[in-house]
Design an enzyme around this catalytic site. Structure first.
Site, mmCIF file in Angstrom:
data_model
loop_
_atom_site.group_PDB
_atom_site.id
_atom_site.type_symbol
_atom_site.label_atom_id
_atom_site.label_comp_id
_atom_site.label_asym_id
_atom_site.label_seq_id
_atom_site.Cartn_x
_atom_site.Cartn_y
_atom_site.Cartn_z
ATOM 1 N N ASN A 149 0.798 -1.234 0.000
ATOM 2 C CA ASN A 149 0.000 0.000 0.000
ATOM 3 C C ASN A 149 0.829 1.283 0.000
ATOM 4 O OD1 ASN A 149 0.706 -0.384 2.708
ATOM 5 N ND2 ASN A 149 -1.126 0.683 3.421
ATOM 6 N N GLU A 458 8.782 3.096 14.170
ATOM 7 C CA GLU A 458 9.525 3.456 12.973
ATOM 8 C C GLU A 458 9.527 4.979 12.844
ATOM 9 O OE1 GLU A 458 9.590 0.469 9.787
ATOM 10 O OE2 GLU A 458 7.504 0.166 10.341
#
Ligand code: NAD
Length: 487
Positions: A149, A458
Site C-alpha cells: 500500500n 519506525e
C-alpha cells in the site's frame, strides 16, 4: 510501462526461477514481469548481504549518510518516474503517488542526517581514572518484509535507517508492487551504496520465510497484516530474533457536538476514501455525537458521492482501484456484511461500465453502525466508512477503544479539555486533534499499539536504533589496575 523486474543480489540483477506478470489493477494492462522467487534466491541474497556488511560496518557513519544523501538526490531526479510506476501498479492517483514519493525523500534525508547523530552516552565511572561510554554497532543482516500500500515509502523508511546504522538488508517487497521495488534497487546502486548492502528478492511468502528462519538474519522489520505479523512475531521469538511489526488498523475519527462539522466531514472523507481506503491510517470509523450526527452523515455521504473513480493517471480521477482482485473481494464481502448490519447511505457495490475491467469498489457510508458489529471492528482496507452514533464523550472513547487495533485516531472538538481527554484515553500510537487520521512526518515516531504494533517505533529520531546494538565500554585511562568495587 514495461518493467522487467529482477532480483538484486550482491549488486547483480537476475531473474528468479519463475516469472509472473505484473498487471495494472485499473484495467488489467501488462506493466511487465516480476520474479516469483523461493527460498534459494532469498538465501543467496542473505549470503551476499552477510559478506558485504563486513566492509560496510567499517565505513564511517557520516560516509554512510553521504551515500543516503546521494540517494535523496536521485529520488528527487526520478520522482515523476517513481510516482507514475507507483500509480500504475498500486492504483493510487498520481497526486497521492507524488505525495508518497515526496515524503519518502524526507524519510531518507532524515536517516542520512541521523548518521551524524548516532550518539551514545559518556559518564564518569564509580572508579577513578575510568570513563564509561556507549557506542552503537550494527546488527549485521536485516530482513525487511513490506506491503503493497506504500511501496515506495515503506521499503525506504526501513532501508534508510537500517543501512545508516551499518547493516546490509534483504528487502522482500509485496508481490503486488514489484516495479517500484525494482526502481528503488536501481537507485540504491546508482547512489553508490556498495553492492550487497541493499538486496531485493521478489516473491510472496516463501522468500520471506527464508529471511525469518535464517540464522544469518539478525532482525526482521515487517509491515503488513495482523494475521501475518503475529505469525512472524512468534517465529522470531522462537529464534530469539529482534522483530518490529506494524500491522492492521481500524482507525476512529471522533466528532463531538461542538466541532466544526464541515471540517470534520471533509477530513473524514479524505481519510476514508483517499487512496481507496488502503492507507494503514485510513479512517474506517466515524464516532459521532448525536447532536451533530445527521449533519455529519449528510456531509460525508455527499463527499462519498462526489468521489470520481477512474484510471489513476487520469487527472480528473479522485480515487483509483483496489490493488487486486483479492483485495476487492474482501471489500465487497464487508459491503455485504454491512448491508445486514447497518443502514447503507451510499455505495456498497462494485463499479462497472468503463471501470468493469478494473477492481473498483464504490465509496460507501454505513450509518447507525453498532460499535461491536463486524464492519466496525474488523479491518476492511477499502473505501468503506462506518458511522457509530454516541451520546457522550465517554461512550465515544469506549466505542473507539473497542477494537483489537490501535494505530491512529483523531478527535474534532473546540474544547481543549475534551481534546486532551481523547489524547490521554484513546488507545492508539498516534492521535490527531482537528486533523484527519492520516499522515506522518519523517522526524516523528510512527506506529501503533495493541494488535497493530510490536517492537520499536519506525521513523522519528530513534528509528535507526532498532537496527543497532548499544555497546557499553569502560576505559581505564588512569594507568594501573582498576580499584574499587568490581562486582
Ligand atoms: P500481508 O500481510 O498480506 O503481506 C505483507 C508482506 O508479507 C508481503 O510482502 C507478503 O508477501 C508477505 N507475506 C505474506 N504471507 C506471508 C507469510 N506467511 N510469511 C511471511 N511473509 C508473508 O499485507 P498486505 O496485504 O501486503 O498489506 C496490507 C496490510 O498492511 C493491512 O493490514 C494494513 O493495515 C497493513 N499496513 C500496516 C501499516 C502500519 O504502519 N501499521 C502500514 C501499511 C500497511
Amino acid at each position: 510501462m514495461d518493467i522487467r523486474c529482477q532480483n538484486l543480489i550482491g549488486g547483480t540483477f537476475s531473474d528468479g526461477a519463475n516469472t509472473l506478470p505484473n498487471l495494472s489493477p485499473a484495467d488489467g494492462a501488462s506493466l511487465g514481469t516480476r520474479p516469483d522467487s523461493g527460498r534459494d534466491e532469498a538465501n543467496a541474497a542473505i549470503a551476499a548481504a552477510k559478506e558485504a556488511q563486513k566492509s560496510w560496518a567499517q565505513v564511517t557513519a557520516p560516509a554512510r549518510g553521504a551515500a543516503l544523501f546521494r540517494l535523496v538526490r536521485l529520488l528527487e531526479r526520478d520522482q515523476e518516474k517513481l510516482a507514475r510506476a507507483l500509480s500504475l501498479e498500486e492504483g493510487k492517483i498520481l497526486p497521492e503517488a507524488r505525495g508518497e514519493v515526496g515524503k519518502t525523500m524526507r524519510y531518507v534525508e532524515f536517516a542520512a542526517g541521523d548518521c551524524r547523530r548516532m550518539t551514545g552516552i559518556t559518564s564518569e565511572s564509580e572508579v577513578g581514572g575510568t570513563l564509561g561510554m556507549t557506542l552503537w554497532r550494527p546488527l549485521g543482516v536485516v530482513g525487511l518484509i513490506t506491503p503493497w500500500n506504500f511501496p515506495v515509502c515503506i521499503p525506504l523508511w526501513k532501508i534508510a535507517p537500517a543501512i545508516a546504522a551499518g547493516n546490509a538488508v534483504v528487502l522482500k517487497p509485496a508481490p503486488e508492487t514489484p516495479a517500484t521495488a525494482h526502481l528503488i534497487a536501481e537507485l540504491c546502486l546508482e547512489a553508490g551504496i556498495p553492492e550487497g548492502i541493499v538486496n531485493v528478492v521478489h516473491g510472496d511468502a516463501e522468500p520471506a520465510k527464508a529471511l525469518i528462519e535464517s540464522p544469518d538474519v539478525a532482525a526482521i522489520s515487517f509491515t503488513g497484516s495482523t494475521q501475518v505479523g503475529l505469525m512472524i512475531e512468534g517465529e522470531c521469538a522462537k529464534r530469539h530474533k529482534r522483530v518490529q511489526c506494524e500491522l492492521g488498523g481500524k482507525n476512529p475519527l471522533i466528532v463531538l457536538n461542538d466541532a466544526d462539522v464541515a471540517m470534520a466531514a471533509a477530513a473524514c472523507a479524505k481519510g476514508a476514501f483517499g487512496s481507496t481506503g488502503q492507507r494503514c491510517t485510513a479512517t474506517s470509523r466515524a464516532i459521532v455525537q448525536s447532536g451533530i450526527a445527521d449533519e455529519f452523515v449528510a456531509a460525508v455521504t455527499e463527499a462519498a458521492k462526489a468521489v470520481r473513480a477512474g484510471h489513476p493517471l487520469d487527472e480528473a480521477t479522485t480515487m483509483g482501484p483496489s490493488v487486486s482482485e483479492r483485495q476487492l473481494a474482501q471489500v465487497l464481502k464487508y459491503m455485504e456484511i454491512g448491508k445486514g448490519e447497518a443502514e447503507c447511505k451510499t455505495g456498497a457495490t462494485r463499479l462497472g461500465g468503463d471501470l468493469a475491467s478494473g477492481y473498483f469498489p464504490e465509496p460507501t457510508v454505513f450509518d447507525h453502525v453498532a460499535a461491536d458489529s463486524r464492519i466496525a471492528t474488523e479491518e476492511i482496507f477499502g473505501p468503506v466508512l462506518s458511522v457509530v452514533r454516541v451520546d457522550n464523550l465517554d461512550d465515544a472513547i469506549s466505542a473507539a477503544n473497542g477494537v483489537r487495533y490501535g494505530l491512529t485516531g483523531s478527535v474534532f472538538t473546540n474544547n481543549l479539555q475534551d481534546a486532551f481527554h481523547v489524547v490521554n484515553h484513546l488507545e492508539t500510537g498516534m492521535t490527531h486533534v482537528n486533523n484527519p487520521t492520516i499522515g506522518g512526518e519523517a522526524h516523528m515516531p510512527f506506529g501503533g499499539i495493541k494488535d497493530t504494533g510490536v517492537g520499536a517505533r519506525e521513523m522519528g529520531p530513534d528509528a535507526w536504533r532498532f537496527y543497532a546494538e548499544e555497546k557499553t565500554v569502560y576505559i581505564n585511562y588512569g594507568g594501573g589496575a582498576r580499584k574499587g568495587n568490581l562486582f
